[in-house]
Scaffold this motif. Structure first.
Motif, short mmCIF file in Angstrom:
data_model
loop_
_atom_site.label_atom_id
_atom_site.label_comp_id
_atom_site.label_asym_id
_atom_site.label_seq_id
_atom_site.Cartn_x
_atom_site.Cartn_y
_atom_site.Cartn_z
N SER A 2 0.83 -1.19 0.00
CA SER A 2 0.00 0.00 0.00
C SER A 2 0.86 1.24 0.00
N GLY A 3 0.26 2.37 -0.42
CA GLY A 3 1.00 3.62 -0.44
C GLY A 3 1.56 3.98 0.90
N HIS A 4 0.79 3.74 1.97
CA HIS A 4 1.24 4.10 3.31
C HIS A 4 2.46 3.27 3.73
N GLN A 206 -12.85 4.48 3.57
CA GLN A 206 -12.71 4.91 2.18
C GLN A 206 -11.60 5.95 2.10
N GLU A 207 -10.73 5.80 1.10
CA GLU A 207 -9.61 6.72 0.97
C GLU A 207 -9.95 7.89 0.05
N ASP A 209 -8.66 10.61 -2.79
CA ASP A 209 -7.65 10.84 -3.83
C ASP A 209 -7.45 12.34 -4.03
N THR A 215 -1.38 15.97 -2.32
CA THR A 215 -1.03 14.78 -1.53
C THR A 215 0.25 15.03 -0.73
N ASN A 237 -7.12 9.12 5.94
CA ASN A 237 -7.83 8.49 4.83
C ASN A 237 -7.28 8.96 3.49
N SER A 239 -5.23 8.72 0.16
CA SER A 239 -4.71 7.72 -0.78
C SER A 239 -3.39 8.24 -1.34
N SER A 241 -0.65 7.98 -4.00
CA SER A 241 -0.48 7.43 -5.34
C SER A 241 0.97 7.10 -5.64
#
Length: 251
Positions: A2-4, A206-207, A209, A215, A237, A239, A241
């Protein structure tokens, strides 16, 4: 991955962890002490303490520091400080929801520092309950596949009670209910798998964008909060990318 999780890896590679070794030890000591306070000082019978101790060892925290933190948690060391875990809710720029997990030395100082950073970056504190509904608490495990069979990892995770197992470029993420934390961990240990990340997390339902620049702005807010001594974890939350991560790696 995941991005995190990729973001965490990038920060480790950049040496942020080594540069803040003292701060990391302080954070780990609080985590160990809190676990000991809640469930006793024996890692064999206190699963949360066992995980906290393993985590502390993974960042090379000295044995005597760990033992001192356990004594502090059980009350054997009387330092006059009563620790408690507190969640603060807030918003980063662009309405990104934040759950900020703290173990403050004093509650007033903790919330003042958080409010200062949020205001400085264009965010705000939230009322109790304004953000929490957007997250679920869950058991989370992350580790490298390292040539293991995806089918076997999936099978042991599901047998442990996992709800979701994902594989991405050699990285495994296992998510399950809170009450499956111990059973999943036991399954991994039995298979001689050492999870790089093993914890209870606040997972967004829910994330959100955002464009890359936006970001990165939010990620800077989260980094600033994460550097506070009293802050244990910051959940959002947002997202993250691949484009945002590529920009970070290029810094």
């Amino acid at each position: 991955m995941s991005g995190h999780s990729k973001w965490s890896t990038i920060k480790r590679k950049k040496g942020a962890a080594d540069a803040k070794r003292g701060a990391i030890f302080t954070r780990m000591a609080k985590e160990v002490a809190l676990a000991a306070r809640e469930g006793g000082g024996d890692p064999e019978t206190n699963f949360k303490l066992r995980l906290a101790v393993d985590k502390a060892k993974s960042v090379n925290m000295p044995k005597e520091n760990i033992e001192r933190a356990i004594r502090r948690g059980t009350g054997e060391d009387k330092d006059g400080i009563v620790m408690e875990e507190v969640f603060y809710e807030g918003y980063a720029p662009h309405g990104v929801a934040l759950m900020i997990e703290c173990v403050p030395e004093t509650r007033n100082r903790g919330v003042a520092d958080i409010r200062h950073i949020l205001n400085r970056f264009g965010g705000s504190m939230g009322e109790s309950g304004s953000v929490a509904w957007q997250f679920n608490r869950a058991a989370y495990f992350g580790f490298d596949l390292e040539g293991r069979s995806e089918d076997k990892v999936f099978e042991l995770a599901v047998e442990g009670g996992a709800d979701d197992v994902t594989f991405d470029d050699g990285w495994v993420e296992i998510i399950g209910p809170v009450d499956a934390f111990k059973t999943i961990s036991d399954q991994l240990r039995a298979a001689k798998i050492e999870a790089e990340e093993a914890e209870l997390r606040m997972m967004p339902k829910q994330e959100m964008d955002l464009e890359v620049e936006d970001t990165l702005k939010v990620m800077r807010v989260i980094d600033a909060l994460d550097e506070l001594d009293d802050v244990m974890n910051v959940y959002s939350n947002l997202s993250i990318s691949e484009a945002a991560l590529a920009s970070l790696e290029g810094d």
